[in-house]
Motif scaffolding. Structure first.
Motif, PDB file in Angstrom:
ATOM      1  N   VAL A 140       0.832  -1.206   0.000  1.00  0.00           N
ATOM      2  CA  VAL A 140       0.000   0.000   0.000  1.00  0.00           C
ATOM      3  C   VAL A 140       0.869   1.260   0.000  1.00  0.00           C
ATOM      4  N   ASP A 141       1.927   1.267   0.793  1.00  0.00           N
ATOM      5  CA  ASP A 141       2.809   2.434   0.834  1.00  0.00           C
ATOM      6  C   ASP A 141       3.419   2.712  -0.534  1.00  0.00           C
ATOM      7  N   GLN A 142       3.829   1.655  -1.241  1.00  0.00           N
ATOM      8  CA  GLN A 142       4.395   1.831  -2.576  1.00  0.00           C
ATOM      9  C   GLN A 142       3.328   2.301  -3.561  1.00  0.00           C
ATOM     10  N   MET A 143       2.114   1.771  -3.409  1.00  0.00           N
ATOM     11  CA  MET A 143       1.024   2.158  -4.302  1.00  0.00           C
ATOM     12  C   MET A 143       0.673   3.636  -4.113  1.00  0.00           C
ATOM     13  N   LYS A 144       0.761   4.120  -2.887  1.00  0.00           N
ATOM     14  CA  LYS A 144       0.487   5.532  -2.622  1.00  0.00           C
ATOM     15  C   LYS A 144       1.534   6.430  -3.289  1.00  0.00           C
ATOM     16  N   LYS A 145       2.785   5.947  -3.318  1.00  0.00           N
ATOM     17  CA  LYS A 145       3.854   6.723  -3.949  1.00  0.00           C
ATOM     18  C   LYS A 145       3.711   6.728  -5.466  1.00  0.00           C
ATOM     19  N   ASP A 146       3.418   5.545  -6.025  1.00  0.00           N
ATOM     20  CA  ASP A 146       3.340   5.389  -7.479  1.00  0.00           C
ATOM     21  C   ASP A 146       2.408   4.226  -7.798  1.00  0.00           C
ATOM     22  N   THR A 160     -13.014 -11.247  -8.663  1.00  0.00           N
ATOM     23  CA  THR A 160     -13.130 -10.731  -7.295  1.00  0.00           C
ATOM     24  C   THR A 160     -11.809 -10.167  -6.788  1.00  0.00           C
ATOM     25  N   GLU A 161     -10.678 -10.731  -7.245  1.00  0.00           N
ATOM     26  CA  GLU A 161      -9.395 -10.167  -6.821  1.00  0.00           C
ATOM     27  C   GLU A 161      -9.133  -8.813  -7.489  1.00  0.00           C
ATOM     28  N   HIS A 162      -9.636  -8.632  -8.720  1.00  0.00           N
ATOM     29  CA  HIS A 162      -9.533  -7.330  -9.385  1.00  0.00           C
ATOM     30  C   HIS A 162     -10.388  -6.301  -8.645  1.00  0.00           C
ATOM     31  N   ILE A 163     -11.607  -6.698  -8.318  1.00  0.00           N
ATOM     32  CA  ILE A 163     -12.495  -5.805  -7.572  1.00  0.00           C
ATOM     33  C   ILE A 163     -11.884  -5.466  -6.218  1.00  0.00           C
ATOM     34  N   MET A 167     -10.911  -1.874  -4.653  1.00  0.00           N
ATOM     35  CA  MET A 167     -11.497  -1.447  -3.384  1.00  0.00           C
ATOM     36  C   MET A 167     -10.413  -1.061  -2.377  1.00  0.00           C
ATOM     37  N   ILE A 168      -9.301  -1.809  -2.373  1.00  0.00           N
ATOM     38  CA  ILE A 168      -8.178  -1.483  -1.487  1.00  0.00           C
ATOM     39  C   ILE A 168      -7.636  -0.102  -1.836  1.00  0.00           C
ATOM     40  N   ALA A 169      -7.414   0.120  -3.137  1.00  0.00           N
ATOM     41  CA  ALA A 169      -6.902   1.420  -3.581  1.00  0.00           C
ATOM     42  C   ALA A 169      -7.825   2.547  -3.132  1.00  0.00           C
ATOM     43  N   ARG A 170      -9.091   2.352  -3.363  1.00  0.00           N
ATOM     44  CA  ARG A 170     -10.078   3.384  -3.013  1.00  0.00           C
ATOM     45  C   ARG A 170     -10.086   3.650  -1.506  1.00  0.00           C
ATOM     46  N   ASP A 171      -9.968   2.573  -0.712  1.00  0.00           N
ATOM     47  CA  ASP A 171     -10.038   2.720   0.745  1.00  0.00           C
ATOM     48  C   ASP A 171      -8.818   3.447   1.310  1.00  0.00           C
ATOM     49  N   THR A 232      -5.336 -21.012   9.578  1.00  0.00           N
ATOM     50  CA  THR A 232      -4.288 -20.170   8.992  1.00  0.00           C
ATOM     51  C   THR A 232      -3.994 -18.983   9.911  1.00  0.00           C
ATOM     52  N   THR A 233      -2.882 -18.327   9.641  1.00  0.00           N
ATOM     53  CA  THR A 233      -2.509 -17.124  10.394  1.00  0.00           C
ATOM     54  C   THR A 233      -2.497 -15.901   9.488  1.00  0.00           C
ATOM     55  N   ILE A 234      -3.107 -16.009   8.327  1.00  0.00           N
ATOM     56  CA  ILE A 234      -3.094 -14.905   7.364  1.00  0.00           C
ATOM     57  C   ILE A 234      -3.997 -13.786   7.876  1.00  0.00           C
ATOM     58  N   PRO A 235      -3.486 -12.570   8.034  1.00  0.00           N
ATOM     59  CA  PRO A 235      -4.315 -11.475   8.554  1.00  0.00           C
ATOM     60  C   PRO A 235      -5.344 -11.011   7.531  1.00  0.00           C
ATOM     61  N   THR A 236      -6.490 -10.580   8.014  1.00  0.00           N
ATOM     62  CA  THR A 236      -7.511 -10.027   7.129  1.00  0.00           C
ATOM     63  C   THR A 236      -7.116  -8.599   6.747  1.00  0.00           C
ATOM     64  N   LEU A 237      -7.722  -8.112   5.687  1.00  0.00           N
ATOM     65  CA  LEU A 237      -7.499  -6.720   5.307  1.00  0.00           C
ATOM     66  C   LEU A 237      -8.015  -5.792   6.403  1.00  0.00           C
ATOM     67  N   LYS A 238      -9.145  -6.157   6.985  1.00  0.00           N
ATOM     68  CA  LYS A 238      -9.756  -5.294   7.997  1.00  0.00           C
ATOM     69  C   LYS A 238      -8.877  -5.130   9.224  1.00  0.00           C
ATOM     70  N   GLU A 239      -8.222  -6.193   9.656  1.00  0.00           N
ATOM     71  CA  GLU A 239      -7.380  -6.049  10.845  1.00  0.00           C
ATOM     72  C   GLU A 239      -6.099  -5.278  10.539  1.00  0.00           C
ATOM     73  N   GLN A 240      -5.855  -5.045   9.251  1.00  0.00           N
ATOM     74  CA  GLN A 240      -4.722  -4.218   8.845  1.00  0.00           C
ATOM     75  C   GLN A 240      -5.146  -2.788   8.505  1.00  0.00           C
ATOM     76  N   GLY A 241      -6.389  -2.466   8.895  1.00  0.00           N
ATOM     77  CA  GLY A 241      -6.874  -1.108   8.727  1.00  0.00           C
ATOM     78  C   GLY A 241      -7.439  -0.787   7.366  1.00  0.00           C
ATOM     79  N   ILE A 242      -7.687  -1.823   6.547  1.00  0.00           N
ATOM     80  CA  ILE A 242      -8.255  -1.625   5.212  1.00  0.00           C
ATOM     81  C   ILE A 242      -9.668  -2.201   5.213  1.00  0.00           C
ATOM     82  N   ASN A 243     -10.650  -1.363   5.063  1.00  0.00           N
ATOM     83  CA  ASN A 243     -12.042  -1.776   5.212  1.00  0.00           C
ATOM     84  C   ASN A 243     -12.578  -2.414   3.923  1.00  0.00           C
ATOM     85  N   VAL A 244     -12.080  -3.607   3.621  1.00  0.00           N
ATOM     86  CA  VAL A 244     -12.487  -4.336   2.420  1.00  0.00           C
ATOM     87  C   VAL A 244     -12.786  -5.781   2.791  1.00  0.00           C
TER      88      VAL A 244
END
Length: 320
Positions: A140-146, A160-163, A167-171, A232-244
């Protein structure tokens, strides 16, 4: 009911002989898989065919892969070549709806016959093991830069991964229209691109990446579910502060032009298959969540899902 409890209940039902033998056990079915080999639709279609045969519900199942345009090419061939054929089935799902919304092809899903929704699965985002990035925050930090410097790899446009990527970008405050999304015609192509470091981050259903995550060839950095996937131990987007949060469901349709009786016979056949031990085992193996729905309820669900996805995709800047 919890997913594991549901699967055990179905397995017990199958083992005690609670499933009648199908009157169509001698049927020679044809399965259209509107994607190239190696992806979610391919694994789902072949698992359906195997379960039908192993449960004694079909004598044989012939598969045909026809990838492209998020399933629209396969759908067009299915509609045109299978009209009135009571032995023809096609795998489909949320990805196809997204592709129809973005691509606006001349073919329409309403031309085919709805049978049943079978499974639901959430998307996992992964990095190749050699990536300099370690977390979704790094991406996300890299996406914000470029925005264009981050290549998102996944299924066809409208998947769904494209959507989810839009959605991540928008959030996080990035123009979703500027994301660099690389669409692949099949899961095998996407996996090769991720392993080869040809995309920055890849997205797909967990079952498609499971073996590569387990072997360390891919690093899972986020899942699109509300809670972490069981085991699994994979974190959700929501717990990483991304409301998707977004899920991916899959089901089957039959050919256009079949009678109401033929539609019911196929629906009964798929219903019996869903309750069979071979299918229960397939769901457990692939970590698919059971999401059965058939008849008019399924047809209404598809219509509502189409409208909902179109709204989400419009807000994310994917369609006008």
């Amino acid at each position: 009911m919890r997913r594991d409890t549901f699967l055990k209940s179905l397995g017990a039902l199958a083992l005690v002989g609670g499933l009648p033998m199908a009157a169509r056990a001698s049927a020679n079915l044809k399965m259209m898989i509107p994607a190239n080999p190696g992806g979610g639709w391919d694994s789902t279609g072949r698992a359906i065919g195997k379960a039908l045969q192993d449960a004694g519900l079909a004598a044989s199942v012939q598969f045909e892969n026809k990838g492209g345009a998020a399933g629209a090419i396969g759908l067009a061939q299915f509609v045109n070549a299978s009209k009135g054929d009571p032995n023809a089935l096609m795998v489909m799902g949320a990805v196809m709806l997204g592709g129809l919304i973005t691509g606006k092809p001349p073919v329409d899903l309403k031309q085919a016959t709805p049978i049943a929704r079978l499974t639901s699965e959430y998307n996992v985002f992964v990095l190749p093991a050699s990536s300099p990035f370690k977390t979704m925050k790094d991406v996300v930090d890299q996406m914000k830069k470029d925005p264009g410097s981050v290549k998102w790899g996944g299924g066809s446009r409208g998947s769904t991964e494209h959507i989810a990527a839009a959605m991540i970008a928008r959030d996080v405050g990035v123009d979703a229209a500027k994301i660099n999304y690389v669409a692949f015609r099949g899961g095998g192509e996407a996996v090769a691109a991720i392993l080869g470091g040809n995309v920055t981050v890849g997205g797909s259903g967990f079952s498609e990446f499971d073996e590569y995550i387990a072997s360390g060839k891919m690093r899972a950095i986020a899942v699109t579910s509300a809670e972490r996937l069981s085991g699994t131990t994979i974190p959700t987007l929501k717990e990483q502060g991304i409301n998707v949060e977004i899920g991916n469901w899959r089901g089957v349709y039959a050919a256009p032009g079949i009678s109401a009786e033929q539609q019911k016979a196929l629906t009964d056949l798929v219903t019996q298959m869903f309750k069979s031990k071979p299918w229960v085992d397939a769901m457990a193996l692939n970590k698919w969540t059971p999401a059965f729905m058939a008849g008019p309820d399924f047809a209404k669900f598809v219509d509502a899902e189409f409208a909902s996805l179109r709204d989400v995709m419009t807000k994310a800047g994917m369609v006008s």
